[in-house]
Design a protein around this motif. Structure first.
Motif, PDB file in Angstrom:
ATOM      1  N   GLU A 141      31.354 -14.548   8.762  1.00  0.00           N
ATOM      2  CA  GLU A 141      32.510 -14.098   9.269  1.00  0.00           C
ATOM      3  C   GLU A 141      33.634 -13.638   8.100  1.00  0.00           C
ATOM      4  O   GLU A 141      34.306 -12.574   8.392  1.00  0.00           O
ATOM      5  CB  GLU A 141      33.480 -15.051  10.084  1.00  0.00           C
ATOM      6  N   THR A 142      33.308 -14.134   6.957  1.00  0.00           N
ATOM      7  CA  THR A 142      34.090 -14.048   5.696  1.00  0.00           C
ATOM      8  C   THR A 142      33.486 -12.401   5.081  1.00  0.00           C
ATOM      9  O   THR A 142      34.184 -11.901   4.386  1.00  0.00           O
ATOM     10  CB  THR A 142      33.701 -15.041   4.815  1.00  0.00           C
ATOM     11  N   GLU A 143      32.625 -12.078   5.770  1.00  0.00           N
ATOM     12  CA  GLU A 143      32.112 -10.593   5.152  1.00  0.00           C
ATOM     13  C   GLU A 143      32.411  -9.357   6.104  1.00  0.00           C
ATOM     14  O   GLU A 143      32.213  -8.408   5.723  1.00  0.00           O
ATOM     15  CB  GLU A 143      30.489 -10.665   4.911  1.00  0.00           C
ATOM     16  N   VAL A 144      33.308  -9.837   7.059  1.00  0.00           N
ATOM     17  CA  VAL A 144      33.615  -8.793   8.018  1.00  0.00           C
ATOM     18  C   VAL A 144      35.017  -8.243   7.697  1.00  0.00           C
ATOM     19  O   VAL A 144      36.000  -8.987   7.734  1.00  0.00           O
ATOM     20  CB  VAL A 144      33.706  -9.163   9.502  1.00  0.00           C
TER      21      VAL A 144
ATOM     22  N   LYS B 175      29.209  -4.799   4.592  1.00  0.00           N
ATOM     23  CA  LYS B 175      28.287  -4.146   3.653  1.00  0.00           C
ATOM     24  C   LYS B 175      27.003  -4.450   4.208  1.00  0.00           C
ATOM     25  O   LYS B 175      26.589  -5.402   4.489  1.00  0.00           O
ATOM     26  CB  LYS B 175      28.453  -4.766   1.946  1.00  0.00           C
ATOM     27  N   THR B 176      25.912  -3.434   3.633  1.00  0.00           N
ATOM     28  CA  THR B 176      24.421  -3.756   4.231  1.00  0.00           C
ATOM     29  C   THR B 176      23.759  -4.870   3.468  1.00  0.00           C
ATOM     30  O   THR B 176      23.286  -5.344   4.102  1.00  0.00           O
ATOM     31  CB  THR B 176      23.778  -2.258   3.850  1.00  0.00           C
ATOM     32  N   ASN B 177      24.270  -5.002   2.391  1.00  0.00           N
ATOM     33  CA  ASN B 177      23.665  -6.156   1.612  1.00  0.00           C
ATOM     34  C   ASN B 177      24.164  -7.557   2.161  1.00  0.00           C
ATOM     35  O   ASN B 177      23.605  -8.756   1.861  1.00  0.00           O
ATOM     36  CB  ASN B 177      23.965  -6.180   0.035  1.00  0.00           C
ATOM     37  N   GLU B 178      24.938  -7.420   2.976  1.00  0.00           N
ATOM     38  CA  GLU B 178      25.632  -9.034   3.738  1.00  0.00           C
ATOM     39  C   GLU B 178      25.082  -9.165   4.923  1.00  0.00           C
ATOM     40  O   GLU B 178      25.452 -10.112   5.499  1.00  0.00           O
ATOM     41  CB  GLU B 178      26.921  -8.893   3.667  1.00  0.00           C
TER      42      GLU B 178
END
Length: 133
Positions: free
Chosen positions: A55-58, A124-127
Motif C-alpha cells: 500500500e505504501t508503494e501506491v 513502479k515496476t520493481n515494486e
C-alpha cells in the motif's frame, strides 16, 4: 498488501532478470523480477499470476498530464478515506478491485481527495511482485 490477478502477455529477459507484462482486465501492468523463464517455469505466456504490491508503494495523482517514467498508471475512483495526523489510507475502486494507497496526510490534503474523485494510481515496476495465484 494489494493483490490483483492476470495473465502473462509478454516476457522479456536479459541475464538473470525479466520484464513481465500482465493483462489485468484489459490493462497491462508490468513487473521486473529477478528470474527468467529458465529459472522460474511460471513465467510463460498465458499463465495466470497474482501481482502483489504494498500500500505504501501506491502513489495517487489527480489531473496528471504529460510523460512519466512509471509504467503502471491506471484510473480508479476514491471509495473511502481514513485520515490520521501523519498518514492517510485511501481506498480505491479499480475495475471492481480494491487498491489501497497509504500516503502522507499532507499529500492527501494537497490533492483535496474526497469520496468519488476520479484519480490515477501508480506503482513502479520493481515494486510489483509476482506469484502463482
Amino acid at each position: 498488501m494489494n493483490k490483483l490477478t492476470g495473465k502473462i502477455v509478454l516476457v522479456e529477459s536479459s541475464q538473470h532478470m525479466s520484464m513481465v507484462d500482465i493483462d489485468v482486465q484489459g490493462d497491462v501492468l508490468s513487473s521486473i523480477v529477478l528470474e527468467t523463464p529458465a529459472s522460474a517455469p511460471y513465467l510463460k505466456l498465458g499463465n495466470s499470476v497474482s501481482l502483489l504490491f504494498k500500500e505504501t508503494e501506491v502513489s495517487i495523482a489527480k489531473n496528471l498530464s504529460g510523460l512519466i517514467s512509471l509504467r503502471n498508471r491506471f484510473k480508479a475512483t476514491v471509495k473511502r478515506i481514513e485520515k490520521s495526523e501523519i498518514l492517510t489510507k485511501v481506498f480505491l475502486n479499480y475495475k471492481g478491485n480494491e487498491i489501497i494507497s497509504i500516503i502522507s496526510t499532507r499529500s492527501a490534503q494537497k490533492l483535496g481527495l474526497i469520496n468519488g474523485d476520479d484519480v490515477e494510481w501508480l506503482v513502479k515496476t520493481n515494486e510489483v511482485s509476482l506469484c502463482n495465484p
